[in-house]
Design a protein around this motif. Structure first.
Motif, PDB file in Angstrom:
ATOM      1  N   LEU A  15      -5.406  29.871 -45.059  1.00  0.00           N
ATOM      2  CA  LEU A  15      -6.549  30.806 -45.166  1.00  0.00           C
ATOM      3  C   LEU A  15      -7.732  30.534 -44.427  1.00  0.00           C
ATOM      4  O   LEU A  15      -8.389  31.392 -43.974  1.00  0.00           O
ATOM      5  CB  LEU A  15      -6.771  31.457 -46.450  1.00  0.00           C
ATOM      6  CG  LEU A  15      -7.354  32.819 -46.871  1.00  0.00           C
ATOM      7  CD1 LEU A  15      -6.636  33.899 -46.126  1.00  0.00           C
ATOM      8  CD2 LEU A  15      -7.604  33.055 -48.251  1.00  0.00           C
ATOM      9  N   LEU A  31      -5.124  38.979 -45.315  1.00  0.00           N
ATOM     10  CA  LEU A  31      -5.723  39.592 -46.814  1.00  0.00           C
ATOM     11  C   LEU A  31      -5.239  40.888 -46.918  1.00  0.00           C
ATOM     12  O   LEU A  31      -5.456  41.799 -45.868  1.00  0.00           O
ATOM     13  CB  LEU A  31      -7.196  39.417 -46.824  1.00  0.00           C
ATOM     14  CG  LEU A  31      -7.689  38.098 -46.963  1.00  0.00           C
ATOM     15  CD1 LEU A  31      -9.427  38.148 -46.630  1.00  0.00           C
ATOM     16  CD2 LEU A  31      -7.454  36.988 -48.086  1.00  0.00           C
ATOM     17  N   PRO A  85      -4.900  37.183 -50.831  1.00  0.00           N
ATOM     18  CA  PRO A  85      -4.252  36.206 -49.855  1.00  0.00           C
ATOM     19  C   PRO A  85      -2.797  36.636 -49.497  1.00  0.00           C
ATOM     20  O   PRO A  85      -2.078  36.171 -50.374  1.00  0.00           O
ATOM     21  CB  PRO A  85      -4.436  34.907 -50.175  1.00  0.00           C
ATOM     22  CG  PRO A  85      -5.690  35.040 -51.284  1.00  0.00           C
ATOM     23  CD  PRO A  85      -5.392  36.316 -51.725  1.00  0.00           C
TER      24      PRO A  85
END
Length: 453
Positions: free
Chosen positions: A210, A83, A203
């Motif tokens: 993720l 991130l 992201p």
């Protein structure tokens, strides 16, 4: 405890991870071929023929999403790498707007508002005065108020360039329809929860990688099983003496987590009604009615390629920042644009987000490309993929009645639509999954501790 988790979205995978941590034998049953639910990977063929991993919608997280971030770490995600963390910014292409500095609250908001470009001092003082009032009142208001009612008296610029984009991005509901109480909860937990709580987390990988796909790999190490492409048709309650359980398409389990969307969960509950105890049928029917009464709103994402990316930083970026706010109109509906090259994507890849979308796919794509040319000066964009998630979120309206997480001691629901403090967000989904797992695990402990006759 053998638990069936029906649904492999973020809520279902969160529940599965927590149940496995608690020692349960977990089986996840996902109807789609891909994990992630409404936040999943979408493979697309690029202009050069290469496959790109996009998403069914451009999602962001914030620093206050402690439950989601904790689950990512549990299943092996390196959060700082996965991130991109940036201070909260609602910046426009003309360099106006708000950008918070990296300071602890409330100094980040005070300095950010004071430095906001394009805002008059009357705008800045009005916002600071409103925020101070909300904080003094403990971020509470009349449950029937809309965000527009809450913000009555703020200047038109603040409403158009701060309140409306913040509201529609967080609640996916226009300010005149959105719940003021939920909006205040989001503000409290993001802007006033501690340093970094308001940070945007963008992201750098697709939404499947993720969390849900990493969760599936982690679950395999714990002896759990994850099945995709398997839609559950029948749910039946069983009762033998003092022991209750469930048959999921004929397979026995001790407990079930319904982690599908609300309409599908209501279908399964109704299908199980004849097998449930008489006393449970009325409340279960009411739960299903409440779940089916929810109204949903769509989110559209238009992916496009800039044929000649304007290299402003030497890195092939089309935009100077990873995310910019846009000024939406009925004919130019996008509220935000993301330059995916800042996030590890190919040069020129842009994602335009239209929250509370009402247009069909073709119209939406055409309008967004025109908006990109007029507001960003980007002509000749090549449309790559337009995704309209029709049931992206529930409409987060004032005093909305949402279904409970716990239905029976051995039956729970998990999903961002269930009763909770947040709108339809990834954090709301994972929190509901954790709550469902806790309910089942606590019930198991109580049963084990009960004296036998």
């Amino acid at each position: 405890m053998r638990v069936a988790v029906i649904g492999g979205g973020w809520a279902g995978m969160a529940a599965a991870v927590a149940l496995a941590q608690g020692g349960s034998q977990v089986t996840v049953l996902e109807a789609a071929r891909t994990l992630g639910g409404r936040a999943r990977r979408v493979p697309v063929t690029g202009a050069d023929g290469a496959e790109l991993s996009l998403d069914n919608g451009q999602h962001i997280l914030i620093g206050a999403y402690t439950h989601t971030l904790g689950l990512m770490r549990t299943v092996g995600i390196d959060v700082p790498s996965a991130l991109l963390r940036t201070p909260l910014a609602l910046s426009y292409a003309d360099q106006t707007g708000l950008q918070l500095p990296d300071l602890p609250p409330p100094w980040d908001a005070l300095v950010g508002v004071a430095r906001a470009r394009g805002w008059r001092w009357t705008d800045k003082l009005a916002l600071l005065r409103a925020c101070a009032g909300w904080q003094i009142r403990g971020f509470q208001c009349d449950a029937h108020w809309s965000v527009a009612q809450l913000c009555h008296g703020l200047t038109p610029r603040l409403l158009q360039e701060f309140i409306e984009p913040l509201c529609v991005s967080a609640l996916n509901t226009p300010a005149h329809e959105a719940s003021a109480q939920v909006f205040l909860r989001v503000l409290r937990d993001s802007l006033f929860s501690g340093r970094g709580g308001s940070n945007l987390l963008l992201p750098r990988m697709d939404l499947g990688a993720l969390f849900p796909e990493a969760a599936a790999r982690w679950l395999a190490t714990q002896g759990a099983t994850v099945h995709t492409g398997q839609r559950v048709q029948q749910l039946q309650h069983t009762h033998t003496g003092a022991t209750e359980g469930w048959l999921v398409d004929g397979v026995p389990f001790d407990a079930v987590v319904l982690a599908t969307h609300s309409t599908e969960s209501a279908r399964l509950v109704r299908a199980a009604l004849p097998s449930m105890p008489q006393a449970a049928q009325a409340p279960m029917t009411q739960w299903a009615d409440t779940a089916q009464a929810l109204r949903f709103t769509a989110i559209g994402t238009v992916y496009a390629l800039a044929p000649h990316a304007a290299d402003t930083t030497g890195m092939g970026h089309t935009l100077a920042q990873p995310m910019l706010a846009l000024r939406p109109t009925p004919q130019e509906p996008a509220q935000f644009v993301f330059d995916r090259s800042h996030l590890g994507g190919p040069p020129g890849l842009l994602a335009f987000v239209v929250s509370a979308s009402e247009q069909d796919r073709a119209t939406l794509e055409q309008q967004v490309l025109q908006q990109a040319q007029r507001q960003l000066g980007l002509s000749g964009l090549i449309p790559l993929q337009t995704v309209v998630e029709k049931r992206a979120t529930f409409a987060c309206t004032p005093a909305l009645q949402r279904p409970a997480v716990a239905l029976l001691p051995s039956l729970c629901a998990a999903g961002d639509y269930t009763e909770g403090p947040y709108p339809a967000t990834l954090e709301g989904a994972t929190m509901s999954g954790l709550q469902a797992a806790q309910h089942l695990l606590c019930g198991q402990q109580a049963t084990a501790a009960a004296p036998s006759n």
